[in-house]
Design a protein around this motif. Sequence first.
Motif: not given
Length: 793
Positions: A72-98
């Motif tokens: 919303i409001p678009g339907d599949g159009t690129p986001a108006s502001e850029s976002t990059t998420a970085y994902l990783s994990y180790d033995d105990k946790n899942l990590y995400a950084v936006f």
Amino acid sequence: MGPLIRISVLGILLIVAATTRVSAQVTAPPPDAAKIPLSKIPRVHRAPKLEDFLENRPRETELAVSDFRQNIPGDGTPASESTTAYLSYDDKNLYAVFVCHEEAGAVRAHLSKREATDQDDGVGLLLDTFRDFHRAYFFYSNPLGVQTDAIYTEGQGYDFSFDTLWDNAGRITNDGYIVFFSIPFKSLRFSNAPEQTWGLALYRVILEKSEYDYWPYVTQRLEGLTQQFAPIGGLEHVSPGRNIQLIPYGLLANDHFLNQPGPAISPNPATPPGFANKFEHRAGLDAKFVAKDSLTFDVTLNPDFSQVESDDPQVTINQRFAVFFPEKRPFFIENAGFFMTPINLFFSRQIANPQFGSRMTGKLGKWTLGALVIDDRQPGLGFTSGPYNTRALDEVVRVTREFGNQSYVGGFFSSRDFADTSNRVVSIDARLKFLKNWVVDVQGVHSWTRQNLNAGQNCLSFASNNTAIGSQQGNALWADANFSGRHFNFSTNYNDFSPNFCTELGFVNRIDIRQNNAAGSYFWRPANSKIVDFGPTASETVDWNHSGVMQDWQAAVGLQMDLTKQTTLALSRGEAYELFDNIGFRKHSTSFLASAQPYKWISFSARYTTGIGENFFPALTLTPLQPFLATSKRVNLGFTLRPSSRFRFDETLIYYRLGTRAGAVAPPFAAGLSIFNNYLNRTKLNYQFTKELSLRLILDYNATIANTGLFDVQRSLGGSDDPGGPFAPTKRFTADVLLTYLLHPGTAVYLGYNNGYSDLTLRGLPPVVNVQGAPNNSTSRLLFVKLSYLLRF
């Protein structure tokens, strides 16, 4: 029924006319979930930190995701502001950084208490850890690191009562903000497979633009959310491990309150009114154990069933049916979704005063399980001898089996036993998903009830002629169909409650009814516009009793427009008929709604409704003594001010008025007289010293000023017309102060003070409760300290 037909036809024509343009609005079809490529999250040896991204330090390999698309409001159009998420994990946790880019000064963020992020920008992730396409964990944070978590379930939505332990941090930068998530595997439930494949969706909110972005592309043109998640793998040899949680708690409370006169219940004499003081000291232990990585067992010793937060204000005056107040007590709201069915057969506020309880919830393969056993001392209070000087035993069991495309079949059983009375409810239900947009829910229920006048009857109707004890059985049926799309939405429902149906542990406020209702809407969604969507709405309701006599019909049409900055404008017109006390009443109403959050420091909502409605509680001195139509006005106003990131001021104003109409009542009452004016006002102030420490003040005022020659205010509020009472207060003022230190769910310190004033006073010898003019008598006062601490192994 002429107006009903005309208004329904008008609404249908509006929506049909709108749908002729569907083909012009439709964009390319969304990708099939099966075609979304599998993404693998790499394992790291050194956990990432927020400072790594703020200072551009070198990091280990991560899965980087940046192709966020508008829902919303678009339907599949690129986001108006850029976002990059970085994902990783180790033995105990899942990590995400936006890493989120936004114009300087445009970020909306406030330092507030946990889960108070409704007026902030933010980012989050949804995890379908069983990859069953039915439910997902939801973790969300605003730019300053204030947490929100929930469980999302298809057909139920988000259950924000879910709380678990995880870590995060957020920082606003010159060109946006960065948020860090660290989610322990111990806080999740998933299978014990050596390599995991989960479903994942990443989420961002930009409130100023009323924009909601996802990765992968998630569209409203498909019913449901979880089937649109991206598959993620690479999670090898991870496990929740041993998970044992112990939460000891202590409570000290000093309570001063007014006891109303009680009736004589054999063999107990009537109780006189008077003020009472009660000092309470209580300690207990809540324990949680996780078995097979998926089943959670909760057991309690002298459990903590206290309610720290007060109920939100609602109109309770002149209500024909019981008003629903949601559960607030922590033990009951946790995992409440496991016990939900289309008909509300388990409403935990029916359990008023428990002493012990145990619960099991979880998932085994395609089976979802929930079971609860708990006692309730409330039914036995007031009895000093005999079979009723005891407690009720309550049991609830819920089982569902998933199959096909987000479908399930389920069963439900509840039991309540008190002395020689009992209530049993058994149900079978199913959710069936057809094609991409259609969902059907069906449920059938049967109840058996045995009641005794001496113990009090909790059914809405009891057919037995035996005044001592009797039995009855009843049925209920529910069926609905829903079509969900980006532009067109439609739902229809049929429900049937027999005259003898009874659920003592549920919330069913009307029986002996066969009802059909339907609602539809169509919304245009202009591209690159400040108008997010706009279009017509229409709804209808018709119901009969089991003798075939029509009880009600309602029909309404409306127009709604949503704009950026969380702005909504709506106008509606309704016509209705209601049979009450064997009198048919024709009613109508016109309503206007406006709400917006134009700036980060202010939001507001307002609704004005005018029309004609019944006076359900005429004064006993009226001739003829019967309900009558009156002019009706309702105003709902609310606004929030955030002058700084730490301070929040909420104001809620509710006004409800009934006035006489010409010819509706006999002289000497003329048209335009006030029948009653009901005022509800809540002022709420919160100051957040840190993410953990906050101070909150609530001031509540509730007053009903009634013309006693036209309106029986005591019957309406649940009091008595007997000169000896008991009486319900018609004016109340309450001050509620709460200091909270919430380190994380389970570990908290609460210091609270509550002082309630009303227009009830105690006079004379022997003492008698009287109703006076102003709410200046302290009739309830409470000071408490509550501590709890989470131990996790």
